[in-house]
Design an enzyme around this catalytic site. Structure first.
Site, PDB file in Angstrom:
ATOM      1  N   HIS A  94       9.613  14.667  11.367  1.00  0.00           N
ATOM      2  CA  HIS A  94       9.088  15.608  10.366  1.00  0.00           C
ATOM      3  C   HIS A  94       8.591  16.875  11.072  1.00  0.00           C
ATOM      4  O   HIS A  94       8.012  16.793  12.164  1.00  0.00           O
ATOM      5  CB  HIS A  94       7.950  14.962   9.571  1.00  0.00           C
ATOM      6  CG  HIS A  94       7.595  15.747   8.350  1.00  0.00           C
ATOM      7  ND1 HIS A  94       6.838  16.887   8.420  1.00  0.00           N
ATOM      8  CD2 HIS A  94       7.932  15.588   7.047  1.00  0.00           C
ATOM      9  CE1 HIS A  94       6.723  17.393   7.199  1.00  0.00           C
ATOM     10  NE2 HIS A  94       7.370  16.621   6.345  1.00  0.00           N
ATOM     11  N   GLU A 143      14.772  19.807   5.552  1.00  0.00           N
ATOM     12  CA  GLU A 143      13.516  20.357   5.049  1.00  0.00           C
ATOM     13  C   GLU A 143      13.192  21.673   5.771  1.00  0.00           C
ATOM     14  O   GLU A 143      12.552  21.659   6.819  1.00  0.00           O
ATOM     15  CB  GLU A 143      12.367  19.385   5.319  1.00  0.00           C
ATOM     16  CG  GLU A 143      12.466  18.076   4.591  1.00  0.00           C
ATOM     17  CD  GLU A 143      11.090  17.428   4.434  1.00  0.00           C
ATOM     18  OE1 GLU A 143      10.748  17.067   3.309  1.00  0.00           O
ATOM     19  OE2 GLU A 143      10.357  17.330   5.431  1.00  0.00           O
TER      20      GLU A 143
HETATM   21  P1  PGA Z   1       6.310  19.244  -0.059  1.00  0.00           P
HETATM   22  O1  PGA Z   1       6.529  18.443   1.309  1.00  0.00           O
HETATM   23  O2  PGA Z   1       7.087  18.491  -1.122  1.00  0.00           O
HETATM   24  O3  PGA Z   1       4.839  19.196  -0.281  1.00  0.00           O
HETATM   25  O4  PGA Z   1       6.851  20.605   0.128  1.00  0.00           O
HETATM   26  C1  PGA Z   1       7.754  17.871   1.644  1.00  0.00           C
HETATM   27  C2  PGA Z   1       7.676  17.211   2.996  1.00  0.00           C
HETATM   28  O5  PGA Z   1       7.036  17.757   3.902  1.00  0.00           O
HETATM   29  O6  PGA Z   1       8.246  16.125   3.210  1.00  0.00           O
END
Ligand code: PGA
Length: 215
Positions: A94, A143
């Site tokens: 992440h 992401e």
């Molecule tokens: P968010 O986070 O939906 O709050 O943007 C997503 C993540 O970091 O997995």
């Protein structure tokens, strides 16, 4: 119909009491071909596993991190065997951990290997279309950093473009970053996207239930 992964990443939120309440409020509609995966803090995994079995809920569990060291004298770490007792999935790479804990490719590769040793399925986060992804990853989660927690999701067009680049080597690509109940379908309907990773909007059970429903 393609299979969708709808994944909640609670990050460092919720006590046992909060988690209990979330389970009381969550509802499941329109769940056909959807795998719901909840990734809470380590401290909640044991409690949630018990409750999910007791209430027979359609939720799989995932951890948010795994040690790259394995069993032994590594204070503060949680190893693959311990996680395998409690969950099926683990998030690795992440962007928050890459930034805050300075996790780099070599370490992430070691974590994927540890997960693979015990059969934990890996949800591996990438931030752009040219990140390194180790072998042995089940789900690639795209992401983009500026979409996380900002209310500014990537465009579905760009998410699809990035997903396509990973699709050559990996079967399941999901999108994460400011996903909510209103925009979830604009991502899950894309041909190369198989689900979403949801942070902030997963903390409220009713909202997350709607995300599952609308996906
Ligand atoms: P968010 O986070 O939906 O709050 O943007 C997503 C993540 O970091 O997995």
């Amino acid at each position: 119909m393609k299979k969708l992964y709808i994944i909640a990443n609670w990050k460092s939120n919720k006590t046992t009491k909060d988690a209990k309440q979330w389970l009381e409020e969550i509802s499941f509609t329109n769940t056909q071909d959807k795998e719901v995966i909840l990734c809470p803090s380590f401290t909640l995994l044991f409690f949630l596993k018990d409750e999910i079995v007791r209430k027979n809920l359609p939720i799989k569990l995932g951890a948010q991190n795994i040690s790259s060291f394995g069993e032994g004298a590594f204070t503060g770490e949680v190893n693959e065997k311990q996680l395998k007792e409690l969950c099926e999935y683990v998030i690795i790479g992440h962007s928050e951990r890459r930034t805050n804990q300075k996790e780099i490719n070599e370490e992430l590769k070691g974590k994927v290997e540890k997960a693979n040793e015990v059969g934990l399925k890996v949800i591996f986060c990438v931030q752009s279309e040219n990140n390194f992804v180790p072998k042995g990853v089940e789900i690639v989660a795209y992401e983009p950093i500026n979409a996380i927690g900002t209310g500014n999701p990537d465009t579905p067009e760009n998410a699809e473009k990035v997903a396509k680049t990973y699709k050559n080597n990996f079967q399941n690509i999901i999108y994460g970053g400011s996903v909510n109940k209103d925009n979830v379908n604009s991502f899950t309907q894309l041909p190369d996207i198989n689900g979403v990773l949801v942070g902030g909007a997963s903390l409220d059970a009713k909202t997350f239930g709607q995300i599952i429903q609308n996906a």
